[in-house]
Each structure stands twice: as C-alpha cells, then as structure tokens.
Scaffold this active site. Structure first.
Site, mmCIF file in Angstrom:
data_model
loop_
_atom_site.group_PDB
_atom_site.id
_atom_site.type_symbol
_atom_site.label_atom_id
_atom_site.label_comp_id
_atom_site.label_asym_id
_atom_site.label_seq_id
_atom_site.Cartn_x
_atom_site.Cartn_y
_atom_site.Cartn_z
ATOM 1 N N HIS A 19 95.281 11.735 51.277
ATOM 2 C CA HIS A 19 93.941 11.610 50.693
ATOM 3 C C HIS A 19 93.209 10.499 51.442
ATOM 4 O O HIS A 19 93.663 9.351 51.444
ATOM 5 C CB HIS A 19 94.035 11.245 49.208
ATOM 6 C CG HIS A 19 94.722 12.281 48.379
ATOM 7 N ND1 HIS A 19 94.040 13.275 47.716
ATOM 8 C CD2 HIS A 19 96.038 12.489 48.115
ATOM 9 C CE1 HIS A 19 94.907 14.052 47.077
ATOM 10 N NE2 HIS A 19 96.126 13.594 47.312
ATOM 11 N N LEU A 20 92.104 10.846 52.064
ATOM 12 C CA LEU A 20 91.332 9.865 52.830
ATOM 13 C C LEU A 20 90.067 9.426 52.104
ATOM 14 O O LEU A 20 89.370 8.530 52.570
ATOM 15 C CB LEU A 20 90.985 10.432 54.213
ATOM 16 C CG LEU A 20 92.199 10.739 55.104
ATOM 17 C CD1 LEU A 20 91.752 11.346 56.428
ATOM 18 C CD2 LEU A 20 93.048 9.493 55.349
ATOM 19 N N ARG A 21 89.754 10.070 50.980
ATOM 20 C CA ARG A 21 88.596 9.706 50.167
ATOM 21 C C ARG A 21 87.302 9.830 50.978
ATOM 22 O O ARG A 21 87.193 10.639 51.870
ATOM 23 C CB ARG A 21 88.774 8.323 49.552
ATOM 24 C CG ARG A 21 90.093 8.098 48.821
ATOM 25 C CD ARG A 21 90.324 9.038 47.674
ATOM 26 N NE ARG A 21 91.424 8.595 46.807
ATOM 27 C CZ ARG A 21 92.162 9.400 46.077
ATOM 28 N NH1 ARG A 21 91.947 10.711 46.122
ATOM 29 N NH2 ARG A 21 93.119 8.929 45.300
ATOM 30 N N ASN A 45 89.993 17.094 47.496
ATOM 31 C CA ASN A 45 89.555 16.777 46.129
ATOM 32 C C ASN A 45 88.664 15.543 46.088
ATOM 33 O O ASN A 45 88.964 14.540 45.453
ATOM 34 C CB ASN A 45 90.763 16.602 45.189
ATOM 35 C CG ASN A 45 91.696 15.479 45.613
ATOM 36 O OD1 ASN A 45 91.875 15.215 46.803
ATOM 37 N ND2 ASN A 45 92.310 14.820 44.645
ATOM 38 N N LYS A 103 94.074 24.646 49.143
ATOM 39 C CA LYS A 103 94.805 23.850 48.155
ATOM 40 C C LYS A 103 94.575 24.377 46.745
ATOM 41 O O LYS A 103 93.443 24.552 46.317
ATOM 42 C CB LYS A 103 94.358 22.384 48.245
ATOM 43 C CG LYS A 103 95.020 21.435 47.243
ATOM 44 C CD LYS A 103 96.502 21.279 47.512
ATOM 45 C CE LYS A 103 97.171 20.408 46.450
ATOM 46 N NZ LYS A 103 97.289 19.007 46.849
ATOM 47 N N HIS A 140 99.819 22.007 44.235
ATOM 48 C CA HIS A 140 100.210 20.930 43.328
ATOM 49 C C HIS A 140 100.933 21.610 42.170
ATOM 50 O O HIS A 140 100.307 22.227 41.316
ATOM 51 C CB HIS A 140 98.983 20.156 42.829
ATOM 52 C CG HIS A 140 99.326 19.023 41.914
ATOM 53 N ND1 HIS A 140 99.088 17.705 42.241
ATOM 54 C CD2 HIS A 140 99.918 18.995 40.692
ATOM 55 C CE1 HIS A 140 99.515 16.927 41.248
ATOM 56 N NE2 HIS A 140 100.012 17.693 40.299
ATOM 57 N N HIS A 178 104.633 17.525 47.440
ATOM 58 C CA HIS A 178 105.184 16.344 46.769
ATOM 59 C C HIS A 178 106.166 16.705 45.656
ATOM 60 O O HIS A 178 105.979 16.363 44.498
ATOM 61 C CB HIS A 178 104.085 15.422 46.253
ATOM 62 C CG HIS A 178 102.942 16.094 45.524
ATOM 63 N ND1 HIS A 178 103.103 17.023 44.526
ATOM 64 C CD2 HIS A 178 101.605 15.947 45.669
ATOM 65 C CE1 HIS A 178 101.929 17.416 44.084
ATOM 66 N NE2 HIS A 178 101.001 16.777 44.769
ATOM 67 N N LEU A 223 100.989 11.063 40.558
ATOM 68 C CA LEU A 223 101.248 12.401 40.024
ATOM 69 C C LEU A 223 101.648 13.324 41.156
ATOM 70 O O LEU A 223 100.968 13.335 42.192
ATOM 71 C CB LEU A 223 100.007 12.945 39.296
ATOM 72 C CG LEU A 223 99.657 12.232 37.991
ATOM 73 C CD1 LEU A 223 98.320 12.738 37.456
ATOM 74 C CD2 LEU A 223 100.755 12.429 36.945
ATOM 75 N N ASP A 251 101.248 11.852 50.654
ATOM 76 C CA ASP A 251 100.377 11.856 49.476
ATOM 77 C C ASP A 251 99.765 10.477 49.284
ATOM 78 O O ASP A 251 99.547 10.030 48.150
ATOM 79 C CB ASP A 251 101.128 12.308 48.215
ATOM 80 C CG ASP A 251 100.187 12.631 47.053
ATOM 81 O OD1 ASP A 251 98.980 12.837 47.302
ATOM 82 O OD2 ASP A 251 100.648 12.665 45.898
#
Length: 348
Positions: A19-21, A45, A103, A140, A178, A223, A251
């Site tokens: 996740h790189l935001r 996301n 995803k 997920h 994950h 999570l 993750d």
C-alpha cells in the site's frame, strides 16, 4: 560447524502486495519500496478506489513522480473490483498493460473497502472475463459477517467463498493474499498451479500473544489479524519447505502515528523499511536460507508470468536499529519493529 553466512546476494526482489497511499504519505513511503524492490503490486484501495484505466494511469504517475532518481522501480497497478465494475474497462486496462491484476476486497474487510464486493455472484461476469484473459485475481480472504469471530474469518472464507469460486472457475489464477492460518497454508499447499499465496513478515515473526500480552501493541495490529502460535508456525514451515507458490508480499500499510495510537486504531504495519531483513531472519531461524531468494525474487514472477529482475541485492549481517519514527508532514510514521535491532540489512 560452518560459520553463519555474512552476506546474502539475491536477485532483486519484488513486493507482490504493498500500500503506497497518496499525497504526502505516498511521497514519504515510496522510496522505502523503490530502493529495494524492482516491482511492486500496488493496492487500489485509496479513499477513491482505482476502478478505471484513467485513474490507474494517473495514480501510477503520482507514484513514479515520488521515486527518487537512481531507483529502478516499476509499480504494477491493480483494479479494485466492485459490484458495478465494467468488465470491458478491466479488459482494456489489462490489454494496455495498465492493470496487472484485480483485487477482491469483501465489503468492509479492511481499510477503504466499503466499496468492496458484496458477493462473488455479483461480479461473476467480471471473474469469468479474467479467467479467459489469464488475469490474476488477488483476494483478501476474510468473510465480514458480524457473527463470525475475527480469528475465524480466514478459515471460514476458504470454505464458503474461495473453494466454491475455484470449483466454478477452475483456471482462474488466484493469489490468496497475506495468509495467516494453518488452514490457508494447507489449502494453498494442496491447490493446483492456479493458486498461490503471499505472506507478510509480521505473520511469520509474530502471533497474537506478541500483540496482546503485557499491553496492546497497536503497531502490530493489521488485517488479517495475527493468529495463534500454531498458525504462525504453519506459515513458517510453508516458506521453509521451499514451496514455490508462496512469495513475498509485505502488505506494508502505513498510517500516521495518531491514527494508530488512538482509542480506535487503524489496521496496518508499515514494514517497508525492514521487511527484507525481517524475512531473511525468519529463513535463517528456520535453516532455510537456501529458499530465501526463490521466495523473494523468483516464485512471484513465475506465477505472474513475468521475467525475473536483472539486478541484484545484497543483505549483510550488520545489526541495524530501526528508527522510532519517520517524519510525515505534520505527523509521523512508526515503522514495523520501531526501535528494535535487526541482524540483516540491505547493503546500500
């Protein structure tokens, strides 16, 4: 007795889940990934999820703009599946080399997943298209029903969602992301060549006691949540066995300190600064360094049908202390293993 190795030289690795935001956070965290990894599967996301080709192209450019000079890094973009996603848009993105994978977030399973899929049936036409294209589905794997205990959500997902899906779409490439349980480890081990898994450093290194005994450690809260020791051991045994359909996916999921250290903290470990050394420590503890390079650098490309990276990375047995915090605009980030010493570090 042979002296322990002082240097590990491996083909340049990839991170198959990060996740790189966006915004200031993206600018802060991207260099920690781009410095080490040749490629990374970037999660879609964001607050406004990546559901179109144009949005993915724009996000990819923002990532590339944050990559420091001298880093050779390719972000691999993913499409966020929703109940209303256009299969033609997904196919166009795949053919144009914009989308590497798609995803599946069950609605409300994790950060910014309220737009997620309410049921697999709702997106079956999209999944059927992906199967025809050979486009990987990243999952997920947790159910989100209120009556299912949080520690049971992954195992329940296998029985009620994953297995029926794979029975229906037998040649759909699926990455069970994950994984955290012995159930998932065994399920992937028993699966065919269309099923693979990523595993994080925190799930290999820790179990729920580490997060909860002697005080709550919010920076281990992620999570899927950390499970019992028996599940941690099953994951360690899976990677130590040299199983070729498990590969590196950190993750890494940064949140600012004030969003982690609060009465209702966010889920996610920002492990990008220390992940590769953390994995090396686990493989060494398991007497499995012979399989370390494959896990980090070879298994993922093999599953995705991509070439391995051309360059190399060296890890040295040189104890390094992880910083207690990393500056972030008007806040800070607390990295995974903050303040602790790791025995393997990437040679600069």
């Amino acid at each position: 007795m042979t002296a322990p190795s002082q240097v590990l030289k491996i083909r340049r690795p990839d991170d198959w889940h990060v996740h790189l935001r966006d915004g200031d956070m993206l600018k802060t965290v991207v260099p920690y990934t781009s410095e080490i990894y040749g490629r990374a599967i970037v999660m879609p996301n964001l607050a406004s999820p990546i559901t179109t080709v144009d949005a993915a192209i724009a996000y990819r450019q923002r990532i590339l703009n944050a990559v420091p000079a001298g880093h050779d890094f390719t972000p691999l973009m993913t499409c966020y599946l929703t109940d209303s996603l256009d299969a033609d848009e997904l196919e166009r993105g795949f053919h144009e080399g914009v989308f590497t994978a798609a995803k599946l977030y069950p609605a409300n399973a994790t950060t910014n997943s309220s737009h997620g899929v309410t049921s697999v049936d709702a997106i079956m036409p999209v999944l059927e298209r992906m199967e025809k294209l050979g486009m990987p589905l990243l999952v997920h794997g947790e159910v989100t029903h209120a009556d299912v205990d949080i520690f049971d959500r992954e195992a329940r997902f296998i029985d009620t969602v994953m297995e029926p899906l794979r029975q229906r779409l037998t040649t759909l490439k699926v990455v069970f992301e994950h994984i955290t349980t012995k159930d998932a480890a065994q399920y992937v081990r028993d699966g065919n060549d269309y099923l693979a898994a990523t595993i994080t450093p925190q799930h290999l290194m820790f179990n729920r006691n580490d997060m909860l005994v002697g005080g709550i450690r919010p920076h281990l809260y992620c999570l899927p949540i950390l499970k019992r020791n028996i599940h941690q051991q099953a994951l360690r045994e899976l990677v130590a066995s040299g199983f070729t359909r498990a590969f590196l996916g950190t993750d890494s999921a940064p949140h600012s300190r004030h969003r982690k250290e609060t009465s209702c903290g966010c889920a996610g470990c920002f492990n990008a600064p220390s992940a590769l050394g953390s994995y090396a420590a686990v493989f060494e503890e398991m007497n499995a360094l012979a399989h370390f390079e494959a896990f980090c650098s070879l298994n993922g490309p093999q599953f995705y049908g991509l070439p391995v990276n051309a360059g190399w990375v060296e890890l040295v047995r040189d104890e390094q202390q992880i910083p207690g915090n990393i500056a972030l605009a008007d806040d800070s980030l607390v990295p995974f293993l903050a303040g602790e010493t790791i025995r393997w570090s990437v040679k600069k």
